[in-house]
Design a protein around this motif. Structure first.
Motif, short mmCIF file in Angstrom:
data_model
loop_
_atom_site.label_atom_id
_atom_site.label_comp_id
_atom_site.label_asym_id
_atom_site.label_seq_id
_atom_site.Cartn_x
_atom_site.Cartn_y
_atom_site.Cartn_z
N LEU A 113 10.46 0.78 -12.70
CA LEU A 113 11.37 0.61 -11.56
C LEU A 113 10.64 0.79 -10.23
CD1 LEU A 113 14.57 2.45 -12.84
CD2 LEU A 113 14.19 -0.02 -12.64
N VAL A 114 9.73 1.73 -10.17
CA VAL A 114 8.96 1.93 -8.94
C VAL A 114 8.15 0.67 -8.63
CG1 VAL A 114 7.04 3.21 -7.91
CG2 VAL A 114 8.88 4.43 -9.08
N ALA A 115 7.60 0.05 -9.67
CA ALA A 115 6.83 -1.18 -9.46
C ALA A 115 7.71 -2.30 -8.92
CB ALA A 115 6.18 -1.60 -10.78
N LEU A 116 8.98 -2.35 -9.38
CA LEU A 116 9.90 -3.37 -8.90
C LEU A 116 10.30 -3.17 -7.45
CD1 LEU A 116 12.33 -3.80 -11.95
CD2 LEU A 116 10.61 -5.42 -11.15
N THR A 117 10.25 -1.91 -6.96
CA THR A 117 10.70 -1.64 -5.59
C THR A 117 9.59 -1.82 -4.56
OG1 THR A 117 10.16 0.70 -5.84
CG2 THR A 117 12.41 0.02 -6.41
N ARG A 118 8.41 -2.20 -5.00
CA ARG A 118 7.29 -2.34 -4.08
C ARG A 118 6.95 -3.82 -3.86
NH1 ARG A 118 3.35 2.43 -6.48
NH2 ARG A 118 4.64 4.20 -5.76
N GLY A 119 6.11 -4.05 -2.89
CA GLY A 119 5.65 -5.40 -2.59
C GLY A 119 6.75 -6.28 -2.03
N ASN A 120 6.78 -7.55 -2.47
CA ASN A 120 7.75 -8.51 -1.94
C ASN A 120 9.18 -8.18 -2.33
OD1 ASN A 120 5.72 -10.01 -0.71
ND2 ASN A 120 5.33 -11.23 -2.58
N ASN A 121 9.34 -7.42 -3.43
CA ASN A 121 10.70 -7.10 -3.90
C ASN A 121 11.43 -6.14 -2.97
OD1 ASN A 121 10.48 -8.73 -6.18
ND2 ASN A 121 9.57 -7.05 -7.40
N ALA A 122 10.69 -5.44 -2.12
CA ALA A 122 11.32 -4.43 -1.26
C ALA A 122 12.37 -5.02 -0.34
CB ALA A 122 10.25 -3.71 -0.44
N LYS A 123 12.20 -6.31 0.05
CA LYS A 123 13.16 -6.91 0.98
C LYS A 123 14.51 -7.18 0.33
CE LYS A 123 11.20 -11.47 0.00
NZ LYS A 123 10.45 -12.61 0.59
N TYR A 124 14.54 -7.14 -1.02
CA TYR A 124 15.81 -7.37 -1.71
C TYR A 124 16.60 -6.07 -1.95
CZ TYR A 124 13.27 -11.67 -2.76
OH TYR A 124 12.52 -12.80 -2.67
N LEU A 125 16.01 -4.96 -1.59
CA LEU A 125 16.61 -3.66 -1.92
C LEU A 125 17.18 -2.97 -0.69
CD1 LEU A 125 13.77 -2.33 -4.26
CD2 LEU A 125 15.87 -3.54 -4.92
N SER A 126 18.18 -2.16 -0.93
CA SER A 126 18.74 -1.34 0.16
C SER A 126 17.90 -0.08 0.37
CB SER A 126 20.19 -0.90 -0.20
OG SER A 126 21.00 -2.05 -0.34
N GLY A 127 17.07 0.25 -0.55
CA GLY A 127 16.19 1.41 -0.46
C GLY A 127 15.23 1.41 -1.63
N ALA A 128 14.22 2.24 -1.53
CA ALA A 128 13.20 2.28 -2.59
C ALA A 128 13.46 3.39 -3.60
CB ALA A 128 11.82 2.46 -1.97
N ASN A 129 14.67 3.94 -3.58
CA ASN A 129 14.97 5.07 -4.46
C ASN A 129 15.45 4.59 -5.83
OD1 ASN A 129 14.43 6.84 -2.37
ND2 ASN A 129 16.55 6.73 -1.61
N VAL A 130 14.89 5.22 -6.86
CA VAL A 130 15.37 5.00 -8.23
C VAL A 130 16.45 6.04 -8.50
CG1 VAL A 130 14.75 5.00 -10.66
CG2 VAL A 130 13.14 4.11 -8.97
N THR A 131 17.60 5.60 -8.97
CA THR A 131 18.70 6.53 -9.19
C THR A 131 19.32 6.30 -10.56
OG1 THR A 131 20.77 7.36 -8.27
CG2 THR A 131 20.39 4.98 -8.12
N ARG A 166 22.21 5.78 -16.86
CA ARG A 166 21.14 4.78 -17.01
C ARG A 166 20.44 4.61 -15.66
NH1 ARG A 166 22.08 2.04 -21.93
NH2 ARG A 166 20.73 0.27 -21.38
N TYR A 167 19.12 4.37 -15.73
CA TYR A 167 18.33 4.22 -14.53
C TYR A 167 18.59 2.87 -13.88
CZ TYR A 167 15.61 8.41 -15.57
OH TYR A 167 15.22 9.69 -15.78
N VAL A 168 18.82 2.89 -12.54
CA VAL A 168 19.14 1.66 -11.79
C VAL A 168 18.40 1.68 -10.47
CG1 VAL A 168 21.42 1.41 -12.84
CG2 VAL A 168 21.16 2.75 -10.75
N ILE A 169 18.41 0.51 -9.76
CA ILE A 169 17.85 0.41 -8.42
C ILE A 169 18.92 -0.14 -7.49
CG2 ILE A 169 15.44 0.14 -9.15
CD1 ILE A 169 15.74 -2.86 -8.89
N PRO A 170 18.90 0.23 -6.19
CA PRO A 170 19.91 -0.27 -5.23
C PRO A 170 19.51 -1.66 -4.69
CG PRO A 170 18.50 1.34 -4.18
CD PRO A 170 18.02 1.23 -5.58
N VAL A 171 20.31 -2.69 -4.98
CA VAL A 171 19.99 -4.07 -4.57
C VAL A 171 21.04 -4.52 -3.56
CG1 VAL A 171 19.63 -6.45 -5.37
CG2 VAL A 171 19.01 -4.50 -6.84
#
Length: 786
Positions: free
Chosen positions: A172-190, A195-200
């Motif tokens: 999940l941390v790998a998904l929140t970095r690089g170009n993917n960061a612009k699709y997220l509301s934050g880089a926090n894994v919650t 179940r582990y999710v990311i804020p999109v």
């Protein structure tokens, strides 16, 4: 004991203070159930237990009892086959750990030979159950968490869970970095729905695929479980389910292992509660500065300098209260707010505390009785609901008391007979006291009626008492005066407050002469008592000082005897060490001399012989007399000067002073030798003048008078003769002889040959030859020294 008296005397306040010192639920329950006992043996046991607790508190800070939860319900559930949760089992484990710790604590006390009355026996009732205690302790933490050590499977599952969680987080941390960061509301894994999710961001919710688990309140963020970690989250869920199942299995197993010991565990909890209760009593006694009361089967009450337990010791006025031996009834009179009521409450409450096994707020060696009931009629108990006046309320209570009172009762009356016509009230008070006396009960009553002052003098087993009042300050002193009735101070107080002298005199004239005479008599008694108390205080001070001096003297003498014995032992030990050291040193010197003698090739120097002799003489231990002033004065009289005869103590030889060569050093002539000797090693010798003999006589030197110029060895064995030659040559040299004669005889010639070989090897010998024919010829040898 009747609950009304417990409430009137505020017994619950004592229990509340005691409750604050308990740490376990079991101990607190015992405090709540506490009440005065009427069995003398039971009271004695409880008091001795409190004493044990006080001794342990003083020596070790108390019995080590932690905070424990009541486990009664847990044990009942185990008995019906239920499975306990981790927290419940942990609370049982804590009881077992406490039992083991208390057992070790008392074992250590026994090893230190600490004497106790009952607590050793109480501790022996504990069941430590070591195997069960170890199993629970290894498997559970204090909050009920099941540890990894509970089973190997649980440890393995938790390792897998940790590995899977780490993998998920890394993905999940790998998904929140690089170009993917612009699709997220934050880089926090919650976590959502376990179940582990990311804020999109809402507009990119389809970017990562997967499952939407939640949405923010604003609708701008979706919490998405990306497609690539769905399988990992599923695996994690399976592993967590397996962990929970293993934990349930472990708890079920632990519950089954604990179930056979429910009776032992319940008993342990009860005993630990007893120890906590005893700890609480000891801590409260320390806080209150209370002491252990003595018990009197005859109800002989003697409270030494007692004070009310709800008052601070330093501020409360302390009084002696005596009842039961010479009198069973005491009538206390005196002004209002003088302390009469607090005296009643003090006696009743302290008696209840003692019968509850508590220490009491009084000086040591105080005594209490054992009463089956304590009755109290204190305070204004008028009741509007029951249409009862103050007098009616009091009289209703007194009627109830009279119906139940007997010879094992203590009765406390406050303002007996008050609230009605004074004459009738006084008559009722006297009649009630007579009825109480006829029942054999013990009574303490306060009153304002002057008629009861006479009652205290006339009735047997009854005594008057009063609360002292200071007329100068117009304030009560709160001191109880036993044997002296209270006097009316109305006229004196009014006069001091400024009331006209005319009015005061008129009032005095209106009072009956008998009443005035009684007041004067009381005043005289008070003055004489005060004088007697002052004298008693002075005598007591002198007695205390004398006892202190006697104690100090006895202590000093005992210390002196002990120190003397220790010094004697040390001196003997030191002397033995010196003797042993001297023996070893002497053996070493003798060995060296023998070695020098046996080595014929070695030429022994004269100074070596002198040093060896000095070493032997030095082994003698001299007394340390440097601090002896008499000897110092004698030494000053013997000032050294040239040509003085002296004894060289280090060598044990006499000599003559030649000259002073240093501040404390002299050159001394020792025979043919001159040596430098310290003054500390010199002792002056007073030599008597030599007497001149007649012509033809020869003058002999005093220095040589102790050594013969001739040695006769005839008739002696070879070894003995050779040893004597060796010593004789040394002595002759030190005596300053220029030559000596050794008579050895002719015989076989062996002795003569041995002496010849010895003289050849001695470097101090200049020459030797046989004596003249008329002096022995070859049966004697003349030796000449250098």
């Amino acid at each position: 004991m009747n609950r009304k008296s417990l409430a009137i005397l505020e017994y619950d306040k004592i229990k509340h203070k005691l409750f604050q010192h308990a740490t376990t639920e079991m101990g607190k329950r015992q405090v709540k159930r506490l009440s005065p006992s009427t069995d003398l043996d039971e009271i004695q046991v409880k008091l001795l237990q409190t004493k044990d607790g006080a001794d342990i508190l003083r020596l070790k800070g108390g019995v080590p009892i932690p905070q424990l939860t009541l486990i009664t319900d847990h044990l009942k559930r185990l008995e019906i086959g239920a499975t306990l949760n981790g927290k419940e089992l942990a609370e049982i484990s804590q009881v077992l750990r406490s039992a083991n710790e208390v057992h070790r604590f008392f074992t250590a006390l026994a090893d230190e030979k600490v004497e106790l009355n009952y607590l050793y026996e109480l501790e022996e009732q504990l069941e430590t159950l070591p195997q069960l205690a170890k199993r629970l302790q290894v498997s559970l933490e204090a909050d009920g968490y099941v540890t990894d050590d509970a089973s190997s499977l649980l440890r393995s599952l938790r390792r897998q869970i940790s590995t899977t969680e780490a993998t998920i987080r890394n993905r999940l941390v790998a998904l929140t970095r690089g170009n993917n960061a612009k699709y997220l509301s934050g880089a926090n894994v919650t976590i959502r729905n376990d179940r582990y999710v990311i804020p999109v961001r809402a507009e990119h919710k389809g970017k990562f695929g997967g499952i939407v688990h939640d949405q923010s309140s604003s609708g701008q963020t979706y919490f998405i479980e990306p497609r690539e970690i769905v399988e990992l989250n599923n695996r994690l869920k399976q592993e967590q389910v397996a962990e929970k199942e293993e934990i349930l299995r472990i708890l079920r197993e632990l519950s089954e292992e604990t179930m056979p010991y429910t009776a032992e565990l319940a008993h342990d909890a009860k005993i630990l509660g007893e120890f906590d209760f005893i700890n609480a009593k000891a801590k409260y006694a320390k806080e209150l500065k209370a002491t252990q009361p003595l018990l009197s089967e005859q109800k002989d009450i003697y409270l030494r300098q007692v004070w009310h337990p709800l008052l601070e010791m330093d501020k409360a006025v302390k009084n002696d209260i005596i009842l039961g031996k010479d009198y069973q009834a005491m009538v206390i009179t005196g002004p209002n707010t003088g302390g009469k009521t607090i005296t009643l409450k003090t006696l009743g409450l302290v008696q209840m505390m003692g019968q509850s096994g508590l220490f009491i707020p009084a000086f040591e060696n105080s005594r209490i009785g054992v009463f089956k009931d304590i009755f109290a009629d204190i305070g204004d108990e008028q009741s509007i609901e029951q249409s009862l006046s103050t007098f009616s309320s009091h009289m209703t209570n007194i009627v109830n008391i009279l119906e139940r009172v007997d010879q094992d009762s203590l009765v406390l009356f406050d303002e007996l007979g008050a609230g009605t016509d004074p004459q009738e009230g006084a008559a009722l008070a006297i009649a009630i006291l007579d009825a109480i006396g006829a029942s054999g009960a013990y009574v303490l009553a306060t009153t304002h009626y002057p008629e009861l002052k006479t009652y205290g003098f006339e009735r047997t087993q009854t005594i008057n008492a009063s609360m002292e009042f200071n007329e100068e300050t117009l304030r009560p002193t709160y001191r109880l005066l036993i044997g002296i009735p209270g006097q009316s101070n109305a006229f004196n107080i009014s006069e001091r407050l400024g009331l006209s002298q005319t009015i005061v005199t008129a009032a005095r004239n209106l009072v009956a002469k008998d009443s005035q005479d009684l007041n004067n008599m009381i005043a005289d008694l008070v003055a004489k008592r005060r004088q007697a108390e002052e004298e008693a205080i002075s005598l007591q001070a002198n007695l205390d000082e004398a006892q202190k001096l006697h104690h100090d003297l006895a202590t000093a003498y005992e210390r002196f005897v002990n120190e003397r014995e220790q010094m004697q032992d040390q001196a003997k030990q030191k002397a033995n060490e010196i003797v042993e050291q001297a023996k070893r040193k002497a053996d070493e010197i003798i060995s060296e001399l023998r070695a020098l003698k046996q080595n014929a090739a070695t030429q022994i120097k004269e100074n070596e012989l002198i040093d060896a002799k000095a070493n032997l003489n030095a082994l003698e231990q001299k007394r340390a007399l440097k601090k002896n002033k008499v000897l110092k004065r004698a030494k000053r009289k013997q000032a050294f000067k040239p040509n003085d005869d002296v004894m060289v103590t280090s060598y044990g030889q006499r000599g003559v002073l030649v000259q002073k060569v240093g501040e404390h050093v002299w050159e001394v002539q020792l025979g043919i030798l001159k040596m430098k000797i310290d003054e500390a090693d010199l002792e002056k010798i007073n030599v008597e003048p030599k007497k001149v003999k007649r012509a033809g006589t020869v003058l002999r030197s005093a220095k040589t008078s102790h050594v013969s110029p001739q040695l006769d060895l005839r008739g002696k064995r070879y070894e003995e003769a050779m040893t004597e030659v060796d010593r004789y040559i040394d002595a002759a040299i030190l005596a300053g002889y220029p030559s000596v004669t050794i008579v050895h005889g002719k015989g076989t010639g062996a002795l003569r040959q041995g002496i010849t070989q010895y003289l050849q090897s001695n470097r101090a010998v200049k020459s030797f030859n046989f004596a003249a024919p008329n002096n022995g010829g070859n049966g004697a040898t003349v030796v000449y020294f250098r």
